[in-house]
Design a protein around this motif. Structure first.
Motif, PDB file in Angstrom:
ATOM      1  N   ALA A 164       0.891  -1.352   0.037  1.00 17.66           N
ATOM      2  CA  ALA A 164      -0.150  -0.188  -0.062  1.00 17.66           C
ATOM      3  C   ALA A 164       0.939   1.271  -0.133  1.00 17.66           C
ATOM      4  N   GLN A 165       1.991   1.215   0.645  1.00  8.71           N
ATOM      5  CA  GLN A 165       2.761   2.388   0.751  1.00  8.71           C
ATOM      6  C   GLN A 165       3.541   2.502  -0.510  1.00  8.71           C
ATOM      7  N   LYS A 166       3.576   1.582  -1.409  1.00  6.21           N
ATOM      8  CA  LYS A 166       4.201   1.436  -2.553  1.00  6.21           C
ATOM      9  C   LYS A 166       3.316   1.864  -3.830  1.00  6.21           C
ATOM     10  N   ALA A 221      -5.191 -14.888   4.620  1.00  2.55           N
ATOM     11  CA  ALA A 221      -5.955 -14.326   5.816  1.00  2.55           C
ATOM     12  C   ALA A 221      -5.298 -12.811   6.152  1.00  2.55           C
ATOM     13  N   GLY A 222      -4.205 -13.080   6.275  1.00  3.59           N
ATOM     14  CA  GLY A 222      -3.410 -11.587   6.789  1.00  3.59           C
ATOM     15  C   GLY A 222      -3.627 -10.688   5.831  1.00  3.59           C
ATOM     16  N   LEU A 223      -3.567 -10.960   4.515  1.00  2.00           N
ATOM     17  CA  LEU A 223      -3.505  -9.848   3.513  1.00  2.00           C
ATOM     18  C   LEU A 223      -4.922  -9.292   3.500  1.00  2.00           C
ATOM     19  N   CYS A 224      -6.078 -10.246   3.731  1.00  3.13           N
ATOM     20  CA  CYS A 224      -7.307  -9.589   3.887  1.00  3.13           C
ATOM     21  C   CYS A 224      -7.491  -8.817   4.933  1.00  3.13           C
ATOM     22  N   LEU A 225      -6.977  -8.929   6.065  1.00  2.00           N
ATOM     23  CA  LEU A 225      -7.181  -8.323   7.273  1.00  2.00           C
ATOM     24  C   LEU A 225      -6.318  -7.102   7.188  1.00  2.00           C
ATOM     25  N   GLY A 226      -5.142  -6.993   6.412  1.00  2.00           N
ATOM     26  CA  GLY A 226      -4.510  -5.779   6.237  1.00  2.00           C
ATOM     27  C   GLY A 226      -5.120  -4.681   5.252  1.00  2.00           C
ATOM     28  N   ALA A 227      -5.528  -5.394   4.120  1.00  2.96           N
ATOM     29  CA  ALA A 227      -6.390  -4.684   3.287  1.00  2.96           C
ATOM     30  C   ALA A 227      -7.489  -3.893   3.874  1.00  2.96           C
ATOM     31  N   GLN A 256      -7.828  -3.094   7.131  1.00  2.00           N
ATOM     32  CA  GLN A 256      -7.309  -2.026   7.935  1.00  2.00           C
ATOM     33  C   GLN A 256      -6.879  -0.863   7.450  1.00  2.00           C
ATOM     34  N   LEU A 257      -6.629  -1.116   6.214  1.00  2.00           N
ATOM     35  CA  LEU A 257      -6.122   0.115   5.272  1.00  2.00           C
ATOM     36  C   LEU A 257      -7.157   0.683   4.300  1.00  2.00           C
ATOM     37  N   ARG A 258      -8.391   0.066   4.539  1.00  2.00           N
ATOM     38  CA  ARG A 258      -9.432   0.523   3.910  1.00  2.00           C
ATOM     39  C   ARG A 258      -9.220   0.486   2.157  1.00  2.00           C
ATOM     40  N   LEU A 259      -8.645  -0.667   1.832  1.00  2.00           N
ATOM     41  CA  LEU A 259      -8.418  -0.875   0.590  1.00  2.00           C
ATOM     42  C   LEU A 259      -9.282  -2.233   0.095  1.00  2.00           C
ATOM     43  N   PRO A 260      -9.703  -2.420  -1.176  1.00  5.49           N
ATOM     44  CA  PRO A 260     -10.402  -3.603  -1.595  1.00  5.49           C
ATOM     45  C   PRO A 260      -9.407  -4.726  -1.932  1.00  5.49           C
ATOM     46  N   VAL A 261      -9.873  -5.916  -1.545  1.00  5.79           N
ATOM     47  CA  VAL A 261      -9.279  -6.786  -1.775  1.00  5.79           C
ATOM     48  C   VAL A 261     -10.021  -7.928  -2.721  1.00  5.79           C
TER      49      VAL A 261
END
Length: 351
Positions: free
Chosen positions: A164-166, A248-254, A256-261
């Motif tokens: 996301a930072q990239k 699962a972690g990618l889904c949680l991280g997305a 939290q960042l308010r990004l779609p997965v």
């Protein structure tokens, strides 16, 4: 590193005000209201997730997580375990189905070793996040320890934040791991409460006799490990896989960042349901790309209340269905952004 509990605590519900604003714009575009069906719904959801009344077409990436499974030794797959590292190298060369479809979608392909039973050593392009050298045989005990399962989830969370930072603003899940429909079916049975035979399919193409054996293997794994359906990390540790945990972690991280997965097929959805069990709000940030040919996929989607975008009888995995779905999400945003309003075009509306 932020704990999984901390990440889950920072996932917020979508703000309906953005959905209303998006729908107001969609309703004045030069078309009968609602005539573009689900494309309109997708656009409104993206506006709401991004909290941006005019979002640009996002930079996209498909995260292909790879991991091996000790249960492969039970003969539950049509392919041998060595295919997992061979396919990882194929992804890196750009020769797999996901590479072709991601190029079509304008998405990057990121290949992650979460738990392959192979030393890649110096392997340009591979994101090396190995937690285990393959999981253990789940018919004899847990796939991995609870600590290892947590580390797998944290791999996905950290990658979401890093990319996301990239500038990546839309994620898709993909995976590779010989025999991974077996732990996915086990997860499906445990979280939905359905009999194993109702959530287990032929995976890579085994015959009827091997399917019966696969069902028996999964029933034995669940009996041996007694995973607690109310504890998603326990389920992941006892009958899951490294790549499933990272998804699962990618889904949680997305979330939290308010990004779609964009969730791909059966194995990806098994990872998504682990995230859903940790915080059901994660579903608001998910798009189910397609309903695969695997019968267990339907059961998990119904459990989460997710409606798939497509039904193409696909069962390849890798993120291939998600890459196709990304092109549809792009189309929905282009309609939203570029289509003229009645006023702009000087066209009379129905009133």
């Amino acid at each position: 590193m932020e704990t999984i509990k901390g990440v889950c605590g920072n996932i917020v519900p979508l703000k309906n005000e953005y959905f209303i604003k998006a729908q107001s714009r969609l309703d004045i575009l030069t078309k009968p209201q609602g005539s573009l069906g689900q494309l309109e719904q997708f656009a409104a959801r993206l506006v709401t997730i991004y909290e941006d009344e005019m979002p640009s077409i996002p930079k996209k990436a498909v995260f292909v997580f790879a991991g091996d499974h000790g249960v492969a030794e039970e003969g539950v797959s049509a392919f041998p375990a060595e295919v997992t590292p061979q396919m990882v190298l194929n992804f890196l060369r750009g020769g797999a189905g996901i590479n072709v479809l991601a190029r079509h979608a304008g998405a990057d392909v990121l290949v992650i070793d979460a738990g392959v039973n192979y030393d890649f050593k110096d392997c340009p392009g591979l994101i090396q996040k190995k937690v285990v050298y393959g999981t253990k045989n789940i018919t004899k005990g847990p796939a991995m320890s609870r600590d290892e399962a947590i580390k797998c989830v944290n791999v996905g969370i950290a990658l979401a934040r890093e990319y996301a930072q990239k500038g990546i603003k839309m994620f898709a899940t993909g995976e590779m791991g010989i025999a991974n429909t077996t732990p996915s079916s086990a997860i499906a049975a445990v979280v939905t409460g359905r009999p194993v035979k109702e959530v287990t399919g032929k995976g890579t193409g085994i015959g009827d006799a091997d399917l019966s054996k696969k069902i028996a293997v999964i029933e034995r794994a669940i009996a041996v490990n007694a995973p607690d359906a109310a504890d998603p990390i326990d389920v992941l540790a006892k009958i899951g896989g490294a790549e499933i945990g990272a998804i699962a972690g990618l889904c949680l991280g997305a979330a939290q960042l308010r990004l779609p997965v964009v969730i791909d097929g059966f194995i990806s959805t098994a990872g998504a349901v682990i995230a859903y069990g940790l915080n059901a709000m994660v579903k608001e940030y998910m798009f189910s790309a397609h309903r695969s040919y695997e019968i267990g996929h339907r059961a998990i989607l119904e459990h989460m209340g997710l409606t798939p975008m497509l039904e193409l009888d696909m069962r390849l995995g890798e993120g291939t269905g998600a890459a196709i779905a990304m092109t549809i999400l792009d189309a929905s945003l282009k309609i939203y952004r570029e289509m003229a309003t009645f006023q702009d075009a000087g066209v009379s509306d129905k009133s």
